[in-house]
Scaffold this motif. Sequence first.
Motif: not given
Length: 494
Positions: A70-96
């Motif tokens: 219901v709520h896919p999550v993506q966490v990025t640091d100040e350099e734009g690197r992904v540090v954490a995501v939802s377990t089953d998240l396979e693709a995403i658009s519209g974020t950093r």
Amino acid sequence: MRSVRARAALGATLVVAVALTVAGLAVLLVLRGNLTDRAGLEAEVAAREVAGQLALGTAYPELELGDEEVHPVQVTDEEGRVVAVSTDLEAISGTRTAQVDPAPSAPVAEPGDDHGGDHGDDGDGDDDGSVPARGELSSDQPDFSNGTATVDGETADYRFAAVELTTDRDVTLTVHAGAPLAAEQEAVDTVRNSMLTGLPVMLLVVAGVTWLVTRRALRPVEGIRRELAAITASEDLARRVPEPDSRDEVARLARTTNATLTVLEASVDRQRRFVADASHELRSPIASLRTQLEVGAAHPELLDVPGAVADTVRLQALAADLLLLARLDAGERPGRAVVDLGALVRAEVSRRAADRIPPEVSVADQGRLEVTGSRGQLARVVGNLLDNAERHAEAAVAVSVRAARGEVLIEVTDDGAGVPEAERDRIFERFVRLDDARSRDDGGAGLGLAIARDVAARHGGILTVGAAPGGGARFTLRLPGPSGTGRAPADDGG
């Protein structure tokens, strides 16, 4: 499209169509905005929940991301690197970033750290340069964006909220959490489909009702049209169009049409009588003149030259009267010259010194008594009144001119038999002579008073008849004087 009903129905349908279209678009925009805002609020709550865990020092692997479908999550640091995501998240658009694989990174807090202490807040200063054990959430409003996410093989549209925080290790992170837009899209699609289905039905109803109402409203107009067509075909101006019982524009149109027909009928009748009377009046002098000329041609010694001249003069006067009446009936406007009625009356009386009864003239000593109009036509009025008075007088004819209450009055009186009260309006009709036993040579054609009243009316005045103080008739001509009093400086024009 020649039918008023069709144009009215089409116009009403177009207006309603435009109104419903604009209203429907407004409803869809408001509905979509409200549902999008609700999805954004839901995404913001989910993002702040994850950001709160990070601010408390929770390690990335230990984050509780809630319902990841219901709520896919993506966490990025100040350099734009992904540090954490939802377990089953396979693709995403519209974020950093579109990355969904976490980059290698140290956990936010080492196992065994005391997350409940209040480091750096005891006032001792922390000389070793350590950072606070608790991070800080940004107080700024989150950024919102629309995008897509593929979770467990299913791709859907989401509303993403981006919340920033600073961890206890002074690392700035951004949490992107999404809320599905499927409900918003489904609701908008449902409303749009309902509108598209109901709009044609509504327009058909509007067109049908407008057609029926317009037909009912225009039914009296069609009756008026048919009756006018019948009047035109039959040339019977005595007929009238039907008047509906309503008090609307159609009823007023019918009443106006009938009033116009009444005036037209009276005008045509008057014209017919005028032509008939004119033909009758012209027949006598023409026949008399022809007879005299034929006799003179056969027997020159028997030619009555004075009689022929008299008939010619009478014929000429009658033709002049008829011509003047025709001009008046055609709506000829009088001139705008300033006419001194005192001088005009004196001039008319002076030409009648040899008449059977010379008129007595009295002009009030009030200076010039001026009016605006045609001198020739006004002289014709005075002359006709004097002719009429002399024709009926026994021994005296008098004429006076004076000003009264902003008007100039001319009164012509005689000592004859007078005019019966019942006949005082009739004598102003054309070709009317009260004493029919009198010969046409003596009594005239009956046009003088009619011409006098018409000329007076076209000069803004009125001509009336009453009884003279000593018996006989008194004709009073009232004409509006110059603005104000009807008086002007004295003049010697005599």
